[in-house]
Enzyme design. Structure first.
Site, PDB file in Angstrom:
ATOM      1  N   SER A 113      12.653   1.321  37.260  1.00  0.00           N
ATOM      2  CA  SER A 113      13.915   1.865  36.769  1.00  0.00           C
ATOM      3  C   SER A 113      13.789   2.249  35.306  1.00  0.00           C
ATOM      4  CB  SER A 113      14.992   0.783  36.921  1.00  0.00           C
ATOM      5  OG  SER A 113      16.123   1.097  36.148  1.00  0.00           O
ATOM      6  N   TYR A 170      18.215  -8.629  35.179  1.00  0.00           N
ATOM      7  CA  TYR A 170      17.811  -7.623  36.164  1.00  0.00           C
ATOM      8  C   TYR A 170      16.681  -6.758  35.604  1.00  0.00           C
ATOM      9  CZ  TYR A 170      17.830  -2.878  38.015  1.00  0.00           C
ATOM     10  OH  TYR A 170      17.436  -1.649  38.461  1.00  0.00           O
ATOM     11  N   LYS A 186      12.343  -6.079  36.591  1.00  0.00           N
ATOM     12  CA  LYS A 186      11.584  -4.823  36.748  1.00  0.00           C
ATOM     13  C   LYS A 186      10.364  -4.837  35.817  1.00  0.00           C
ATOM     14  CE  LYS A 186      14.211  -2.798  39.857  1.00  0.00           C
ATOM     15  NZ  LYS A 186      13.764  -2.650  41.248  1.00  0.00           N
TER      16      LYS A 186
HETATM   17  C1  UD1 Z   1      23.114   0.732  35.459  1.00  0.00           C
HETATM   18  C2  UD1 Z   1      22.385  -0.459  34.934  1.00  0.00           C
HETATM   19  C3  UD1 Z   1      20.911  -0.213  35.047  1.00  0.00           C
HETATM   20  C4  UD1 Z   1      20.545   0.049  36.489  1.00  0.00           C
HETATM   21  C5  UD1 Z   1      21.359   1.210  37.030  1.00  0.00           C
HETATM   22  C6  UD1 Z   1      21.146   1.403  38.515  1.00  0.00           C
HETATM   23  C7  UD1 Z   1      23.869  -1.420  33.251  1.00  0.00           C
HETATM   24  C8  UD1 Z   1      24.070  -1.702  31.807  1.00  0.00           C
HETATM   25  N1  UD1 Z   1      22.779  -0.725  33.564  1.00  0.00           N
HETATM   26  O1  UD1 Z   1      22.767   1.878  34.667  1.00  0.00           O
HETATM   27  O2  UD1 Z   1      20.202  -1.334  34.567  1.00  0.00           O
HETATM   28  O3  UD1 Z   1      19.182   0.346  36.601  1.00  0.00           O
HETATM   29  O4  UD1 Z   1      22.744   0.964  36.804  1.00  0.00           O
HETATM   30  O5  UD1 Z   1      21.793   0.453  39.254  1.00  0.00           O
HETATM   31  O6  UD1 Z   1      24.664  -1.810  34.082  1.00  0.00           O
HETATM   32  N2  UD1 Z   1      30.738   3.936  33.390  1.00  0.00           N
HETATM   33  C9  UD1 Z   1      32.104   4.063  33.163  1.00  0.00           C
HETATM   34  N3  UD1 Z   1      32.959   3.483  34.054  1.00  0.00           N
HETATM   35  C10 UD1 Z   1      32.530   2.775  35.151  1.00  0.00           C
HETATM   36  C11 UD1 Z   1      31.129   2.659  35.377  1.00  0.00           C
HETATM   37  C12 UD1 Z   1      30.256   3.246  34.469  1.00  0.00           C
HETATM   38  O7  UD1 Z   1      32.526   4.673  32.196  1.00  0.00           O
HETATM   39  O8  UD1 Z   1      33.374   2.254  35.911  1.00  0.00           O
HETATM   40  C13 UD1 Z   1      29.792   4.626  32.467  1.00  0.00           C
HETATM   41  C14 UD1 Z   1      28.797   3.728  31.768  1.00  0.00           C
HETATM   42  O9  UD1 Z   1      29.304   3.229  30.576  1.00  0.00           O
HETATM   43  C15 UD1 Z   1      27.613   4.686  31.584  1.00  0.00           C
HETATM   44  C16 UD1 Z   1      27.700   5.624  32.794  1.00  0.00           C
HETATM   45  O10 UD1 Z   1      29.037   5.523  33.252  1.00  0.00           O
HETATM   46  O11 UD1 Z   1      27.788   5.464  30.420  1.00  0.00           O
HETATM   47  C17 UD1 Z   1      26.759   5.240  33.928  1.00  0.00           C
HETATM   48  O12 UD1 Z   1      26.950   3.874  34.265  1.00  0.00           O
HETATM   49  P1  UD1 Z   1      26.258   3.215  35.542  1.00  0.00           P
HETATM   50  O13 UD1 Z   1      26.472   4.054  36.734  1.00  0.00           O
HETATM   51  O14 UD1 Z   1      26.706   1.790  35.617  1.00  0.00           O
HETATM   52  O15 UD1 Z   1      24.701   3.309  35.218  1.00  0.00           O
HETATM   53  P2  UD1 Z   1      23.871   2.732  33.964  1.00  0.00           P
HETATM   54  O16 UD1 Z   1      24.684   1.849  33.108  1.00  0.00           O
HETATM   55  O17 UD1 Z   1      23.197   3.888  33.319  1.00  0.00           O
END
Ligand code: UD1
Length: 338
Positions: free
Chosen positions: A124, A148, A152
């Site tokens: 990842s 997590y 990895k």
């Molecule tokens: C997350 C994990 C990462 C993992 C990946 C795949 C974290 C910090 N990181 O990545 O380790 O490999 O998922 O499972 O959790 N967001 C919102 N509202 C929400 C959800 C997300 O605004 O309800 C935003 C987040 O702040 C981010 C973006 O959307 O900017 C993507 O978030 P997300 O889908 O959770 O992925 P990652 O955080 O990049």
């Protein structure tokens, strides 16, 4: 090829199994269904016109793993199985060590016993920690932000050490950016247990009325619209990269990492907008505080994947949202639970 696929019923696993079957490979899936359903394998078989053999088993059960691997005379192993919820890993670190790290160690031991040294592993972009620069290439220093992510790192290190110690291993460490979307048929897709923590599934579940609104975690980042930026990649593009990797494992001398992303980032608001367009309705959202541990922006350099595998992502955000929406609309509650 004869392929042993761990986690073949999961979100990314089921899309990859479909591509493997379509390419004419024989597939045995090994899955404990802790966050998936055998229904995904039935549907992949329906789409491919041939099926994978489904073995129910747990990576922590080394004897079962050895038995399954020894029986099959496999050419390669594709290892998707693992836990991936960051928050859960903070609360239950040993659960993550046991499933991800010990499970992977068991798999490597069983592979050696069975005489198979070709592996594709689901790593990842989390291994880059908080990126020092974007786009992130494979030489970027690695670090972990949570348990997590640490699993990895540990699994990658195990593969590097093993390949350095013993000749004959070909290991592709595929570092995924943010997988979203679904097969264009809408028959298979992401079906997270409980409330999703990832953006796209939460947005889509909001569109079908399962949540009142999306919370946008942070609107004051130094990004074009103030919200977080990520490199979203269509799961079918990702699945095809696995096909390219498995068919070209001989090019991996020992263990080598490869990024799988599109090379461009989209903001949270752009994702919500694309999802609204796909769903043909406004998806309510509220600006909220930043989520702890989130990087402002992360996107990958996909050049090595093109050079090494001849692979490049083909699908943009509109297609990711349209395909994810089709799956969500046709399966509002996910796969039928037994
Ligand atoms: C997350 C994990 C990462 C993992 C990946 C795949 C974290 C910090 N990181 O990545 O380790 O490999 O998922 O499972 O959790 N967001 C919102 N509202 C929400 C959800 C997300 O605004 O309800 C935003 C987040 O702040 C981010 C973006 O959307 O900017 C993507 O978030 P997300 O889908 O959770 O992925 P990652 O955080 O990049």
């Amino acid at each position: 090829m004869r392929l042993f696929v761990t986690g073949g019923a999961g979100y990314i696993g089921s899309h990859a199994v479909l591509e493997f079957l379509r390419a004419g490979h024989e597939v045995v899936s090994f899955d404990n269904y802790c966050n998936s359903s055998p229904e995904s394998l039935r549907r992949a078989a329906e789409l491919a016109g041939r099926k994978a053999e489904a073995v129910e088993g747990d990576l922590r059960d080394r004897a079962a793993l050895m038995e399954a691997l020894r029986r099959g005379r496999f050419d390669a192993v594709v290892h998707f199985a693992g836990l991936k919820a960051v928050g859960e890993s903070v609360r239950q670190p040993l659960l993550y060590v046991e499933n991800n790290v010990v499970g992977s160690a068991n798999l490597l031991v069983a592979m050696r016993e069975a005489g198979c040294r070709k592996l594709v592993f689901s790593s990842s972009c989390t291994v880059y920690g908080l990126p020092l620069r974007n786009p992130v290439d494979e030489s970027h220093p690695r670090s972990a932000l949570n348990p997590y992510g640490r699993t990895k790192l540990m699994i990658e290190d195990m593969c590097f050490d093993l390949a350095a110690a013993e000749a004959g291993w070909n290991i592709a460490l595929l570092r995924y950016f943010n997988p979203v979307g679904a097969h264009e048929s809408g028959r298979i897709g992401e079906d997270p247990a409980g409330i999703p923590t990832n953006l796209m599934p939460f947005v889509m579940q909001t569109a079908v009325g399962r949540h009142p609104h999306v919370e946008v975690f942070g609107s004051d980042y130094a990004t074009p619209d103030g919200t977080g930026v990520r490199d979203y990649i269509h799961v079918v593009d990702l699945a095809r990269a696995h096909l390219a990797a498995v068919e070209n494992l001989a090019l991996f001398a020992g263990a080598e990492p490869v990024n799988l992303g599109t090379g461009r980032g989209y903001s949270v608001l752009e994702v919500i907008r694309a999802a609204s367009q796909a769903a043909g309705k406004d998806i309510p959202y509220r600006l909220a505080v930043r989520r702890e541990g989130d990087a402002p922006e992360v996107w990958g350099d996909p050049a090595l994947a093109l050079r090494k595998l001849g692979w490049k992502a083909q699908r943009g955000l509109a297609e990711m949202a349209a395909d994810h929406w089709r799956w969500q609309k046709q399966n509002p509650g996910g796969f039928p639970r037994p």
